[in-house]
Design an enzyme around this catalytic site. Structure first.
Site, mmCIF file in Angstrom:
data_model
loop_
_atom_site.group_PDB
_atom_site.id
_atom_site.type_symbol
_atom_site.label_atom_id
_atom_site.label_comp_id
_atom_site.label_asym_id
_atom_site.label_seq_id
_atom_site.Cartn_x
_atom_site.Cartn_y
_atom_site.Cartn_z
ATOM 1 N N GLY A 46 -0.103 -9.319 -1.330
ATOM 2 C CA GLY A 46 -0.379 -8.028 -0.716
ATOM 3 C C GLY A 46 0.045 -6.913 -1.650
ATOM 4 C CD GLN A 51 4.023 -2.827 -3.282
ATOM 5 O OE1 GLN A 51 3.089 -3.190 -2.587
ATOM 6 N NE2 GLN A 51 4.840 -3.674 -3.871
ATOM 7 C CB CYS A 91 8.966 -6.878 -2.711
ATOM 8 S SG CYS A 91 8.079 -5.308 -2.762
ATOM 9 C CG LEU A 92 3.932 -7.921 -6.332
ATOM 10 C CD1 LEU A 92 2.474 -7.494 -6.269
ATOM 11 C CD2 LEU A 92 4.136 -9.012 -7.376
ATOM 12 C CG HIS A 133 6.307 -6.983 2.527
ATOM 13 N ND1 HIS A 133 7.472 -7.578 2.083
ATOM 14 C CD2 HIS A 133 5.801 -6.301 1.456
ATOM 15 C CE1 HIS A 133 7.664 -7.243 0.811
ATOM 16 N NE2 HIS A 133 6.661 -6.484 0.398
ATOM 17 C CD GLU A 134 1.961 -5.586 1.268
ATOM 18 O OE1 GLU A 134 2.327 -4.570 0.657
ATOM 19 O OE2 GLU A 134 2.216 -6.735 0.861
ATOM 20 C CG HIS A 137 5.608 -1.556 0.359
ATOM 21 N ND1 HIS A 137 6.686 -1.325 -0.467
ATOM 22 C CD2 HIS A 137 5.321 -2.873 0.213
ATOM 23 C CE1 HIS A 137 7.033 -2.451 -1.080
ATOM 24 N NE2 HIS A 137 6.222 -3.412 -0.686
HETATM 25 O O1 GNR Z 1 3.455 -11.245 -3.142
HETATM 26 C C1 GNR Z 1 4.184 -11.040 -2.176
HETATM 27 N N1 GNR Z 1 4.697 -12.089 -1.510
HETATM 28 C C2 GNR Z 1 5.377 -11.971 -0.298
HETATM 29 C C3 GNR Z 1 6.101 -13.062 0.152
HETATM 30 C C4 GNR Z 1 6.773 -12.990 1.355
HETATM 31 C C5 GNR Z 1 6.715 -11.859 2.116
HETATM 32 C C6 GNR Z 1 6.014 -10.759 1.674
HETATM 33 C C7 GNR Z 1 5.339 -10.815 0.475
HETATM 34 S S1 GNR Z 1 4.429 -9.435 -0.064
HETATM 35 C C8 GNR Z 1 4.518 -9.656 -1.795
HETATM 36 C C9 GNR Z 1 3.675 -8.617 -2.507
HETATM 37 C C10 GNR Z 1 4.261 -7.255 -2.257
HETATM 38 O O2 GNR Z 1 5.286 -6.873 -2.721
HETATM 39 N N2 GNR Z 1 3.625 -6.500 -1.410
HETATM 40 O O3 GNR Z 1 4.129 -5.313 -1.073
HETATM 41 NI NI NI Z 2 6.244 -5.428 -1.361
#
Ligand code: GNR
Ligand code: NI
Length: 174
Positions: A46, A51, A91-92, A133-134, A137
């Site tokens: 995601g 980001q 998270c990236l 999660h997104e 952000h």
């Molecule tokens: O790539 C991602 N893997 C992930 C694994 C577990 C819970 C959430 C994520 S999202 C993350 C990519 C990212 O940082 N999206 O904002």
């Molecule tokens: Ni993230």
């Protein structure tokens, strides 16, 4: 198509609360394509516009095994949620850090597609985790915010140290 730069913790721009998307034009379509490409290249499931330093309410995701089912959610809202699940998240924008986070188990979301057409969708499992999660952000929130202050401080120190080492390695390579 272009690969975009991903902001990393503790960059203050990750704390921006994104504004609603109100124009469904070619630049939005281009942004969604660039975000999907950036997500795939970074091996993420995601990516939120925040980001890549675009402070509009839009995100892309693909939780499919073959990474061939990209989705774009514009102006997403959770209209219903139920239960709890815990998952080890990454998270990236917080590279190399993983921690357990508790989130809703099942969600129903309302969103628009890249053309502005509204739709509703049910999600559970990893898809539900990724959407939450997104959406965090887009509200300037990171998964490390759910950790204790002590653990979050350790994460920040570790990333600062990593960044210093990366800088030394980069200058040594010249
Ligand atoms: O790539 C991602 N893997 C992930 C694994 C577990 C819970 C959430 C994520 S999202 C993350 C990519 C990212 O940082 N999206 O904002
Ligand atoms: Ni993230």
């Amino acid at each position: 198509m272009a690969k975009l730069e991903i902001l990393t913790f503790p960059d203050a721009r990750l704390r921006t609360v994104a504004k609603a998307v109100d124009e469904f034009d070619d630049s939005l379509r281009q942004l969604s394509e660039d975000m999907i490409e950036t997500m795939y290249q970074a091996r993420g499931i995601g990516l939120a516009a925040t980001q890549v330093n675009v402070h509009r309410r839009m995100l892309v995701l693909d939780v499919s095994d073959d990474q061939d089912q990209p989705m774009v959610l514009v102006n997403p809202e959770i209209v219903h949620q139920d239960g709890f699940q815990t998952y080890e998240e990454g998270c990236l924008s917080v590279p190399g850090i993983y921690a357990e986070v508790q989130r809703a188990n099942q969600i129903r979301i309302k969103a628009q597609n890249v053309d502005g057409e509204g739709f509703e969708m049910d999600a559970d499992g990893l898809l539900a985790i990724c959407i939450q999660h997104e959406m965090d952000h887009l509200n300037g929130k990171l998964f490390v915010d759910y950790l204790s202050p002590l653990k979050r401080r350790r994460v920040r120190k570790r990333l600062e140290k990593q960044r210093r080492q990366d800088a030394v390695a980069a200058s040594a390579a010249l």
